[in-house]
Enzyme design. Structure first.
Site, PDB file in Angstrom:
ATOM      1  N   GLY A   9       0.812  -1.202   0.000  1.00 43.27           N
ATOM      2  CA  GLY A   9       0.000   0.000   0.000  1.00 43.27           C
ATOM      3  C   GLY A   9       0.850   1.258   0.000  1.00 43.27           C
ATOM      4  NE  ARG A  11       4.548   8.721   1.775  1.00 42.64           N
ATOM      5  CZ  ARG A  11       5.159   8.866   0.603  1.00 42.64           C
ATOM      6  NH1 ARG A  11       5.766   7.866   0.037  1.00 42.64           N
ATOM      7  NH2 ARG A  11       5.175  10.024   0.000  1.00 42.64           N
ATOM      8  CB  SER A  12       3.441  -0.349   2.507  1.00 43.55           C
ATOM      9  OG  SER A  12       4.037  -0.491   1.221  1.00 43.55           O
ATOM     10  N   GLY A  13       6.480   1.136   2.716  1.00 46.67           N
ATOM     11  CA  GLY A  13       7.909   0.847   2.790  1.00 46.67           C
ATOM     12  C   GLY A  13       8.409   0.054   1.604  1.00 46.67           C
ATOM     13  CE  LYS A  14       4.062   0.852  -3.183  1.00 49.33           C
ATOM     14  NZ  LYS A  14       3.687   1.779  -2.119  1.00 49.33           N
ATOM     15  CB  THR A  38       6.210   4.862 -14.271  1.00 54.09           C
ATOM     16  OG1 THR A  38       5.786   4.754 -12.913  1.00 54.09           O
ATOM     17  CG2 THR A  38       6.924   3.588 -14.706  1.00 54.09           C
ATOM     18  CG  HIS A  53      10.809   9.746  -4.186  1.00 52.93           C
ATOM     19  ND1 HIS A  53      10.792   8.923  -3.094  1.00 52.93           N
ATOM     20  CD2 HIS A  53       9.541  10.166  -4.358  1.00 52.93           C
ATOM     21  CE1 HIS A  53       9.558   8.838  -2.620  1.00 52.93           C
ATOM     22  NE2 HIS A  53       8.780   9.587  -3.366  1.00 52.93           N
ATOM     23  CB  ALA A  55      17.571  14.465  -2.921  1.00 54.91           C
ATOM     24  CG  ASP A  86       9.079   3.700  -7.381  1.00 56.47           C
ATOM     25  OD1 ASP A  86       7.898   3.355  -7.231  1.00 56.47           O
ATOM     26  OD2 ASP A  86       9.698   4.375  -6.539  1.00 56.47           O
TER      27      ASP A  86
END
Length: 173
Positions: A9, A11-14, A38, A53, A55, A86
């Site tokens: 989901g 902000r799950s850390g994926k 993407t 992201h 940085a 991503d």
């Protein structure tokens, strides 16, 4: 070539998990780290998010912005590359906006993954099918297309990891 699908989901850390895995694989193999992004910076908030992201990843990452031609970009990866895509749900949104044939594009991506000379590709996507039924046709179509795409990708990879609250759960491989 290893193929890993990381699903979770918002902000799950994926992404953190996928980047750490890519860093480990690239360090072991001495390969280039490539992010196939993407997302498109269509507004100020998204532009700031993309910059943040980039940085966070640091200069050792090569970022290629690929809103639509993902299969072609995967096919163009080089030997020893470790790539992170991503993310698939943004790619799906871009494809829907372009009125592309989703199933054909998904199969083209799977074919490119299996033919790529890269050492590893890690694909990230958002799980969108565990909530309530959306209240409009476009959102329901997006949810359905994402579910079908996820099933196809999960069937084509060596390893499948679901991330919840930062914790990985390996479902395959």
């Amino acid at each position: 070539m290893s193929l890993t699908f990381v699903l979770g989901g918002a902000r799950s850390g994926k992404t953190r998990y996928a980047l750490a895995e890519a860093d480990r694989l690239a360090a072991e193999g001495g390969g280039r780290r490539v992010l196939l992004a993407t997302a498109e910076a269509l507004d100020g908030e998204m532009a700031a998010r993309i910059a943040r992201h980039q940085a966070e990843r640091g200069p050792e990452w090569t970022t290629l912005e690929i809103p639509l031609a993902l299969p072609r970009a995967v096919a163009a990866l080089q030997p020893r590359d470790v790539a992170v895509i991503d993310c698939l749900t943004l790619w799906l949104s871009n494809l829907m906006h372009a009125e592309a044939e989703i199933a054909e594009e998904t199969q083209a991506l799977i074919a490119a993954l299996h033919q790529s000379p890269a050492d590893a590709v890690i694909l990230i996507s958002n799980e969108v099918g565990q909530g309530i039924v959306p209240d409009n046709a476009l959102a329901r179509r997006f949810r359905d297309e994402a579910g079908w795409m996820h099933q196809a990708i999960a069937g084509a990879v060596d390893r499948m990891v679901v991330i919840q609250a930062g914790l990985p759960q390996v479902l395959k491989g």
